[in-house]
Design a protein around this motif. Structure first.
Motif, PDB file in Angstrom:
ATOM      1  N   GLU A 175       0.811  -1.216   0.000  1.00  0.00           N
ATOM      2  CA  GLU A 175       0.000   0.000   0.000  1.00  0.00           C
ATOM      3  C   GLU A 175       0.849   1.272   0.000  1.00  0.00           C
ATOM      4  OE1 GLU A 175      -2.660  -3.085   2.046  1.00  0.00           O
ATOM      5  OE2 GLU A 175      -0.521  -2.662   1.747  1.00  0.00           O
ATOM      6  N   ILE A 176       1.992   1.256   0.697  1.00  0.00           N
ATOM      7  CA  ILE A 176       2.780   2.485   0.791  1.00  0.00           C
ATOM      8  C   ILE A 176       3.489   2.829  -0.515  1.00  0.00           C
ATOM      9  CG2 ILE A 176       3.112   2.253   3.271  1.00  0.00           C
ATOM     10  CD1 ILE A 176       6.003   1.368   2.692  1.00  0.00           C
ATOM     11  N   ARG A 177       3.478   1.901  -1.471  1.00  0.00           N
ATOM     12  CA  ARG A 177       4.108   2.168  -2.774  1.00  0.00           C
ATOM     13  C   ARG A 177       3.085   2.590  -3.824  1.00  0.00           C
ATOM     14  NH1 ARG A 177       9.134   2.785  -0.864  1.00  0.00           N
ATOM     15  NH2 ARG A 177       9.596   1.079   0.591  1.00  0.00           N
ATOM     16  N   GLU A 178       1.833   2.640  -3.463  1.00  0.00           N
ATOM     17  CA  GLU A 178       0.799   2.993  -4.427  1.00  0.00           C
ATOM     18  C   GLU A 178       0.762   4.505  -4.669  1.00  0.00           C
ATOM     19  OE1 GLU A 178      -2.731   1.292  -2.758  1.00  0.00           O
ATOM     20  OE2 GLU A 178      -2.192  -0.767  -3.354  1.00  0.00           O
ATOM     21  N   ASP A 179       0.177   4.890  -5.811  1.00  0.00           N
ATOM     22  CA  ASP A 179       0.155   6.293  -6.206  1.00  0.00           C
ATOM     23  C   ASP A 179      -0.511   7.195  -5.168  1.00  0.00           C
ATOM     24  OD1 ASP A 179       1.454   5.685  -8.538  1.00  0.00           O
ATOM     25  OD2 ASP A 179      -0.345   5.691  -9.791  1.00  0.00           O
ATOM     26  N   ALA A 180      -1.528   6.663  -4.500  1.00  0.00           N
ATOM     27  CA  ALA A 180      -2.249   7.489  -3.518  1.00  0.00           C
ATOM     28  C   ALA A 180      -1.311   7.965  -2.419  1.00  0.00           C
ATOM     29  CB  ALA A 180      -3.404   6.692  -2.915  1.00  0.00           C
ATOM     30  N   VAL A 181      -0.365   7.132  -2.028  1.00  0.00           N
ATOM     31  CA  VAL A 181       0.612   7.514  -1.005  1.00  0.00           C
ATOM     32  C   VAL A 181       1.743   8.329  -1.617  1.00  0.00           C
ATOM     33  CG1 VAL A 181       2.361   6.625   0.590  1.00  0.00           C
ATOM     34  CG2 VAL A 181       0.070   5.617   0.553  1.00  0.00           C
ATOM     35  N   THR A 182       2.245   7.888  -2.759  1.00  0.00           N
ATOM     36  CA  THR A 182       3.343   8.596  -3.418  1.00  0.00           C
ATOM     37  C   THR A 182       2.996  10.058  -3.668  1.00  0.00           C
ATOM     38  OG1 THR A 182       4.152   6.577  -4.465  1.00  0.00           O
ATOM     39  CG2 THR A 182       4.790   8.663  -5.484  1.00  0.00           C
ATOM     40  N   SER A 183       1.747  10.320  -4.003  1.00  0.00           N
ATOM     41  CA  SER A 183       1.343  11.683  -4.349  1.00  0.00           C
ATOM     42  C   SER A 183       1.273  12.619  -3.141  1.00  0.00           C
ATOM     43  CB  SER A 183      -0.020  11.656  -5.051  1.00  0.00           C
ATOM     44  OG  SER A 183      -1.036  11.186  -4.181  1.00  0.00           O
ATOM     45  N   VAL A 184       1.242  12.072  -1.926  1.00  0.00           N
ATOM     46  CA  VAL A 184       1.102  12.929  -0.745  1.00  0.00           C
ATOM     47  C   VAL A 184       2.250  12.786   0.256  1.00  0.00           C
ATOM     48  CG1 VAL A 184      -1.418  13.011  -0.896  1.00  0.00           C
ATOM     49  CG2 VAL A 184      -0.318  11.222   0.490  1.00  0.00           C
ATOM     50  N   VAL A 185       3.192  11.867   0.001  1.00  0.00           N
ATOM     51  CA  VAL A 185       4.203  11.612   1.023  1.00  0.00           C
ATOM     52  C   VAL A 185       5.038  12.851   1.329  1.00  0.00           C
ATOM     53  CG1 VAL A 185       5.910  10.724  -0.642  1.00  0.00           C
ATOM     54  CG2 VAL A 185       6.020  10.018   1.769  1.00  0.00           C
ATOM     55  N   SER A 186       5.265  13.706   0.341  1.00  0.00           N
ATOM     56  CA  SER A 186       6.026  14.925   0.615  1.00  0.00           C
ATOM     57  C   SER A 186       5.290  15.855   1.565  1.00  0.00           C
ATOM     58  CB  SER A 186       6.346  15.665  -0.686  1.00  0.00           C
ATOM     59  OG  SER A 186       7.344  14.992  -1.415  1.00  0.00           O
ATOM     60  N   ARG A 187       3.968  15.728   1.628  1.00  0.00           N
ATOM     61  CA  ARG A 187       3.186  16.574   2.534  1.00  0.00           C
ATOM     62  C   ARG A 187       3.535  16.276   3.992  1.00  0.00           C
ATOM     63  NH1 ARG A 187      -1.742  18.007   0.137  1.00  0.00           N
ATOM     64  NH2 ARG A 187      -2.086  19.398   1.924  1.00  0.00           N
ATOM     65  N   VAL A 188       3.871  15.033   4.288  1.00  0.00           N
ATOM     66  CA  VAL A 188       4.273  14.697   5.658  1.00  0.00           C
ATOM     67  C   VAL A 188       5.778  14.827   5.830  1.00  0.00           C
ATOM     68  CG1 VAL A 188       2.285  13.186   5.969  1.00  0.00           C
ATOM     69  CG2 VAL A 188       4.471  12.192   5.281  1.00  0.00           C
ATOM     70  N   ALA A 189       6.548  14.518   4.777  1.00  0.00           N
ATOM     71  CA  ALA A 189       8.004  14.529   4.888  1.00  0.00           C
ATOM     72  C   ALA A 189       8.574  15.933   5.035  1.00  0.00           C
ATOM     73  CB  ALA A 189       8.632  13.838   3.682  1.00  0.00           C
ATOM     74  N   THR A 190       7.816  16.949   4.634  1.00  0.00           N
ATOM     75  CA  THR A 190       8.288  18.329   4.768  1.00  0.00           C
ATOM     76  C   THR A 190       7.750  19.009   6.025  1.00  0.00           C
ATOM     77  OG1 THR A 190       6.486  19.043   3.308  1.00  0.00           O
ATOM     78  CG2 THR A 190       8.634  18.676   2.296  1.00  0.00           C
ATOM     79  N   ASN A 191       7.025  18.255   6.844  1.00  0.00           N
ATOM     80  CA  ASN A 191       6.515  18.775   8.118  1.00  0.00           C
ATOM     81  C   ASN A 191       7.642  18.651   9.152  1.00  0.00           C
ATOM     82  OD1 ASN A 191       5.314  18.736  10.794  1.00  0.00           O
ATOM     83  ND2 ASN A 191       3.312  18.530   9.820  1.00  0.00           N
ATOM     84  N   LEU A 192       8.146  19.762   9.642  1.00  0.00           N
ATOM     85  CA  LEU A 192       9.321  19.737  10.516  1.00  0.00           C
ATOM     86  C   LEU A 192       9.050  19.026  11.833  1.00  0.00           C
ATOM     87  CD1 LEU A 192      10.836  23.287   9.900  1.00  0.00           C
ATOM     88  CD2 LEU A 192      11.444  21.101   8.840  1.00  0.00           C
ATOM     89  N   ASP A 193       7.829  19.129  12.359  1.00  0.00           N
ATOM     90  CA  ASP A 193       7.503  18.415  13.593  1.00  0.00           C
ATOM     91  C   ASP A 193       7.467  16.912  13.350  1.00  0.00           C
ATOM     92  OD1 ASP A 193       7.309  20.716  15.147  1.00  0.00           O
ATOM     93  OD2 ASP A 193       5.203  21.014  14.620  1.00  0.00           O
ATOM     94  N   VAL A 194       6.987  16.514  12.188  1.00  0.00           N
ATOM     95  CA  VAL A 194       7.017  15.096  11.818  1.00  0.00           C
ATOM     96  C   VAL A 194       8.459  14.618  11.717  1.00  0.00           C
ATOM     97  CG1 VAL A 194       6.602  13.464   9.930  1.00  0.00           C
ATOM     98  CG2 VAL A 194       4.785  15.029  10.660  1.00  0.00           C
ATOM     99  N   ARG A 195       9.306  15.402  11.088  1.00  0.00           N
ATOM    100  CA  ARG A 195      10.706  15.011  10.928  1.00  0.00           C
ATOM    101  C   ARG A 195      11.389  14.842  12.279  1.00  0.00           C
ATOM    102  NH1 ARG A 195      12.012  14.780   5.785  1.00  0.00           N
ATOM    103  NH2 ARG A 195      14.200  14.431   6.270  1.00  0.00           N
ATOM    104  N   ALA A 196      11.038  15.694  13.235  1.00  0.00           N
ATOM    105  CA  ALA A 196      11.617  15.575  14.573  1.00  0.00           C
ATOM    106  C   ALA A 196      11.192  14.261  15.226  1.00  0.00           C
ATOM    107  CB  ALA A 196      11.197  16.765  15.435  1.00  0.00           C
ATOM    108  N   ASP A 197       9.926  13.899  15.071  1.00  0.00           N
ATOM    109  CA  ASP A 197       9.455  12.634  15.627  1.00  0.00           C
ATOM    110  C   ASP A 197      10.113  11.451  14.924  1.00  0.00           C
ATOM    111  OD1 ASP A 197       7.587  10.787  17.063  1.00  0.00           O
ATOM    112  OD2 ASP A 197       6.880  10.453  15.017  1.00  0.00           O
TER     113      ASP A 197
END
Length: 233
Positions: A89-111
């Protein structure tokens, strides 16, 4: 290996770092950690529970509380949220299209930084070491790793490699390769080698040669404990 070993491998998409890192970990008898899969798992989980990606605080809170489980066997790495396996599931387009939305969240990166360091320590404890790959591994997550490598490749080689993997045209992979790297590079550094980081360019070498190149860097760094034979394929 006769002593604990941490190998950190950085680099943009399409360089071959995931397949090479798994092969190197298997060759050396180490654990394998795909840190990019952790961000994908969070993106999948946010979709699953309908968290608004525009609500950065909600995404960060979910990152701190969701039950992420990473299996670090390089022969069969796994990703799960709770008891649900989500490797495909994590390799599907639905995830690929939004993963940068979480990866660029600095609080997420800290966690994720805290989680990643804990998993590296777990790999060292249980397997004698770990090959950790992703972005900003060599500079932020594991700057004190025994071996730090930046895998790179030309834009053309990266797009061609990903297109073969997905069985689509090279140009159609541009958003997954070039555009995502441009977005992610606003919060992490994974295109230029920092001091002490060895660059391995895979533009004109195949999988076996890429594995051999990384093993050679490890050999140079840690001495005679490394088996430089490479897997078939």
């Amino acid at each position: 290996m006769s002593k604990p070993l941490v190998v950190a491998i950085d680099g943009p998409s399409g360089t071959g770092k995931s397949s090479v890192s798994k092969a190197v970990a298997k060759q050396l008898g180490l654990a394998y950690l795909d840190t990019g899969a952790m961000y994908r798992a969070l993106a999948w989980s946010c979709l699953d529970v309908a968290i608004d990606f525009d609500d950065g605080s909600a995404v960060a809170e979910h990152s701190r509380t969701f039950d992420l489980r990473m299996g670090m066997d390089p022969a069969a790495p796994t990703v799960a949220v709770g008891t649900r396996r989500i490797d495909r599931e994590i390799r599907e387009d639905a995830v690929t299209s939004v993963v940068s939305r979480v990866a660029t969240n600095l609080d997420v990166r800290a966690d994720m930084l805290t989680r990643q360091r804990a998993l590296i320590a777990e790999g060292v404890q249980h397997s004698g070491g770990v090959v950790a790959e992703g972005r900003d591994i060599t500079t932020v997550v594991a700057p004190d790793a025994d071996v730090r490598i930046l895998m790179t490749a030309s834009e053309e080689a990266r797009m061609a490699r990903r297109s073969r993997q997905l069985r689509v045209s090279a140009e159609s992979t541009r958003s997954q390769i070039i555009d995502r790297d441009r977005t992610d590079s606003t919060v992490s550094q994974f295109t230029t080698a920092a001091d002490g980081v060895v660059t391995v360019d895979t533009s004109h070498i195949d999988f076996r040669q890429s594995v051999a190149a990384v093993l050679h860097v490890v050999k140079e760094a840690v001495g005679g404990d490394v088996d430089l034979s490479t897997p078939a394929g």
